[in-house]
Design a protein around this motif. Sequence first.
Motif, PDB file in Angstrom:
ATOM      1  N   LEU A 171       0.822  -1.199   0.000  1.00  0.00           N
ATOM      2  CA  LEU A 171       0.000   0.000   0.000  1.00  0.00           C
ATOM      3  C   LEU A 171       0.867   1.264   0.000  1.00  0.00           C
ATOM      4  N   ALA A 172       2.045   1.165   0.637  1.00  0.00           N
ATOM      5  CA  ALA A 172       2.917   2.335   0.765  1.00  0.00           C
ATOM      6  C   ALA A 172       3.460   2.818  -0.569  1.00  0.00           C
ATOM      7  N   ASP A 173       3.512   1.936  -1.564  1.00  0.00           N
ATOM      8  CA  ASP A 173       4.053   2.325  -2.867  1.00  0.00           C
ATOM      9  C   ASP A 173       3.307   3.509  -3.472  1.00  0.00           C
ATOM     10  N   SER A 174       2.030   3.624  -3.177  1.00  0.00           N
ATOM     11  CA  SER A 174       1.229   4.723  -3.728  1.00  0.00           C
ATOM     12  C   SER A 174       1.222   5.957  -2.824  1.00  0.00           C
ATOM     13  N   LYS A 175       1.866   5.850  -1.636  1.00  0.00           N
ATOM     14  CA  LYS A 175       1.940   6.957  -0.680  1.00  0.00           C
ATOM     15  C   LYS A 175       0.579   7.629  -0.468  1.00  0.00           C
ATOM     16  N   PRO A 176      -0.370   6.892   0.061  1.00  0.00           N
ATOM     17  CA  PRO A 176      -1.722   7.449   0.233  1.00  0.00           C
ATOM     18  C   PRO A 176      -1.776   8.654   1.152  1.00  0.00           C
ATOM     19  N   TRP A 177      -0.813   8.780   2.080  1.00  0.00           N
ATOM     20  CA  TRP A 177      -0.827   9.905   3.017  1.00  0.00           C
ATOM     21  C   TRP A 177      -0.568  11.246   2.326  1.00  0.00           C
ATOM     22  N   LYS A 178      -0.141  11.208   1.067  1.00  0.00           N
ATOM     23  CA  LYS A 178       0.088  12.444   0.316  1.00  0.00           C
ATOM     24  C   LYS A 178      -1.068  12.798  -0.609  1.00  0.00           C
ATOM     25  N   GLN A 179      -2.089  11.944  -0.594  1.00  0.00           N
ATOM     26  CA  GLN A 179      -3.227  12.178  -1.475  1.00  0.00           C
ATOM     27  C   GLN A 179      -4.269  13.075  -0.793  1.00  0.00           C
ATOM     28  N   PRO A 180      -4.964  13.905  -1.572  1.00  0.00           N
ATOM     29  CA  PRO A 180      -6.006  14.781  -1.005  1.00  0.00           C
ATOM     30  C   PRO A 180      -7.091  13.963  -0.295  1.00  0.00           C
ATOM     31  N   GLY A 181      -7.549  14.470   0.830  1.00  0.00           N
ATOM     32  CA  GLY A 181      -8.615  13.805   1.566  1.00  0.00           C
ATOM     33  C   GLY A 181      -8.176  12.601   2.362  1.00  0.00           C
ATOM     34  N   TYR A 182      -6.874  12.430   2.541  1.00  0.00           N
ATOM     35  CA  TYR A 182      -6.363  11.273   3.277  1.00  0.00           C
ATOM     36  C   TYR A 182      -6.818  11.317   4.741  1.00  0.00           C
ATOM     37  N   ASP A 183      -7.367  10.211   5.221  1.00  0.00           N
ATOM     38  CA  ASP A 183      -7.834  10.084   6.602  1.00  0.00           C
ATOM     39  C   ASP A 183      -6.912   9.131   7.341  1.00  0.00           C
ATOM     40  N   ALA A 184      -5.989   9.685   8.098  1.00  0.00           N
ATOM     41  CA  ALA A 184      -4.980   8.868   8.772  1.00  0.00           C
ATOM     42  C   ALA A 184      -5.592   7.914   9.789  1.00  0.00           C
ATOM     43  N   ARG A 185      -6.647   8.353  10.487  1.00  0.00           N
ATOM     44  CA  ARG A 185      -7.230   7.508  11.526  1.00  0.00           C
ATOM     45  C   ARG A 185      -7.994   6.322  10.947  1.00  0.00           C
ATOM     46  N   ALA A 186      -8.336   6.405   9.657  1.00  0.00           N
ATOM     47  CA  ALA A 186      -9.009   5.281   8.998  1.00  0.00           C
ATOM     48  C   ALA A 186      -8.016   4.353   8.311  1.00  0.00           C
ATOM     49  N   ASP A 187      -6.754   4.716   8.347  1.00  0.00           N
ATOM     50  CA  ASP A 187      -5.698   3.937   7.690  1.00  0.00           C
ATOM     51  C   ASP A 187      -5.047   3.014   8.720  1.00  0.00           C
ATOM     52  N   GLU A 188      -5.302   1.724   8.605  1.00  0.00           N
ATOM     53  CA  GLU A 188      -4.791   0.767   9.586  1.00  0.00           C
ATOM     54  C   GLU A 188      -3.269   0.660   9.549  1.00  0.00           C
ATOM     55  N   ASN A 232      -1.207   3.201   9.256  1.00  0.00           N
ATOM     56  CA  ASN A 232      -0.624   4.371   9.900  1.00  0.00           C
ATOM     57  C   ASN A 232      -0.780   4.228  11.409  1.00  0.00           C
ATOM     58  N   GLN A 233       0.317   3.929  12.105  1.00  0.00           N
ATOM     59  CA  GLN A 233       0.260   3.642  13.533  1.00  0.00           C
ATOM     60  C   GLN A 233       0.106   4.897  14.380  1.00  0.00           C
ATOM     61  N   TYR A 234       0.308   6.057  13.790  1.00  0.00           N
ATOM     62  CA  TYR A 234       0.208   7.303  14.546  1.00  0.00           C
ATOM     63  C   TYR A 234      -1.232   7.800  14.658  1.00  0.00           C
ATOM     64  N   GLY A 235      -2.023   7.547  13.628  1.00  0.00           N
ATOM     65  CA  GLY A 235      -3.357   8.125  13.565  1.00  0.00           C
ATOM     66  C   GLY A 235      -3.332   9.500  12.933  1.00  0.00           C
ATOM     67  N   TYR A 236      -2.173   9.919  12.453  1.00  0.00           N
ATOM     68  CA  TYR A 236      -1.970  11.196  11.778  1.00  0.00           C
ATOM     69  C   TYR A 236      -0.618  11.115  11.074  1.00  0.00           C
ATOM     70  N   VAL A 237      -0.319  12.086  10.249  1.00  0.00           N
ATOM     71  CA  VAL A 237       1.012  12.177   9.646  1.00  0.00           C
ATOM     72  C   VAL A 237       1.823  13.159  10.492  1.00  0.00           C
ATOM     73  N   PRO A 238       2.877  12.694  11.174  1.00  0.00           N
ATOM     74  CA  PRO A 238       3.651  13.585  12.042  1.00  0.00           C
ATOM     75  C   PRO A 238       4.099  14.855  11.322  1.00  0.00           C
ATOM     76  N   SER A 239       3.907  15.976  11.967  1.00  0.00           N
ATOM     77  CA  SER A 239       4.259  17.278  11.385  1.00  0.00           C
ATOM     78  C   SER A 239       5.766  17.457  11.341  1.00  0.00           C
ATOM     79  N   ILE A 240       6.284  17.769  10.165  1.00  0.00           N
ATOM     80  CA  ILE A 240       7.729  17.990  10.052  1.00  0.00           C
ATOM     81  C   ILE A 240       8.122  19.310  10.714  1.00  0.00           C
ATOM     82  N   GLY A 241       7.215  20.304  10.696  1.00  0.00           N
ATOM     83  CA  GLY A 241       7.510  21.574  11.340  1.00  0.00           C
ATOM     84  C   GLY A 241       7.619  21.439  12.845  1.00  0.00           C
ATOM     85  N   LEU A 242       6.629  20.756  13.448  1.00  0.00           N
ATOM     86  CA  LEU A 242       6.649  20.535  14.892  1.00  0.00           C
ATOM     87  C   LEU A 242       7.855  19.690  15.287  1.00  0.00           C
TER      88      LEU A 242
END
Length: 319
Positions: free
Chosen positions: A28-45, A47-57
């Motif tokens: 699944l990672a080959d398509s990098k779904p976390w970079k697609q519009p409307g990506y829901d991290a909490r619905a993505d099994e 993604n262990q974080y439940g979000y995409v960690p902020s690079i700024g923070l």
Amino acid sequence: MSSNTSVLTPDQYDQLTKAERDAYCSALADSKPWKQPGYDARADECNQYGYVPSIGLGAAFLALFILLTFIHTVFAVGYKRNWNRWWTMLTITAGGILEIIGWVSRVLANSSPYDDGPFIAQTTTLIIAPVFFSAALYLLLGFIIVELGTQHSVLKPKLYGAIFISCDFISLVLQGAGGGLAATAETQKDSDIGTNIMEAGIVFQLVATIIFGVLALSFRRNAKRAGALPDRYSRLYYLELAIAIGTAMVIIRGIYRTVELAQGWNGYLIEHEYYILFDAFPMVILLITLALAHPFWTFPQRKLKTIDAEKIESQSTMA
């Protein structure tokens, strides 16, 4: 998303073994779904974080911990008194290095939130790091007790380090073992067991820190009654204040982590990134406070020459 990889429901995902989950998430990672519009991290099994960690923070706190760890290391290396060099290097600097590793891992996770490596690294190091900061507080309180009089303390100065560092070691083992088991578990049962072990370690550390705080307050009360407290704004006053603030920060962070793990890996706190500020900010405040009240400033070398092992031993014997 790859047309060859169908998205599984949470129930379907839970039925997979760890090896099957890894294979599924890798595909699944080959398509990098976390970079697609409307990506829901909490619905993505995957993604262990439940979000995409902020690079700024992540970059902001990484920079802070690098700077503060560097400052404490410079103080330790530049100071000539051996005891100060060693407790700083072995506690504050060690804890700072763990914080740096944790925040580097979170920065890396921004580009690949599916990878187990950064997730395990940040989970383990950020939970364990405060154990080392607590050790510095224990040793500093023992030093103040020697200065103001061991007769005012429930415990001898050396026992603060011996007892509470031992408690932290137990906490360290529990948190490390639990975190490793939870992060690599192949079944939900094993993950829950690991989480419970990790939480037990954090609660144990929290209770030990609260007891330490109570003993510190007891010492201060007894010293005040005897008229032995340092003058306001004196060198010992700043060191006392640093210990009080540092202890409060460790307790605040411990309460946050306890509630977070009690909710589980899919809980509200763990799946909303901004709550990690309750872990990061207290540790930054602790490090800043200890830097401002560091013996490098509060106990010049010429003063420390009068505070030697004979004085510590003689007062410990009198207690």
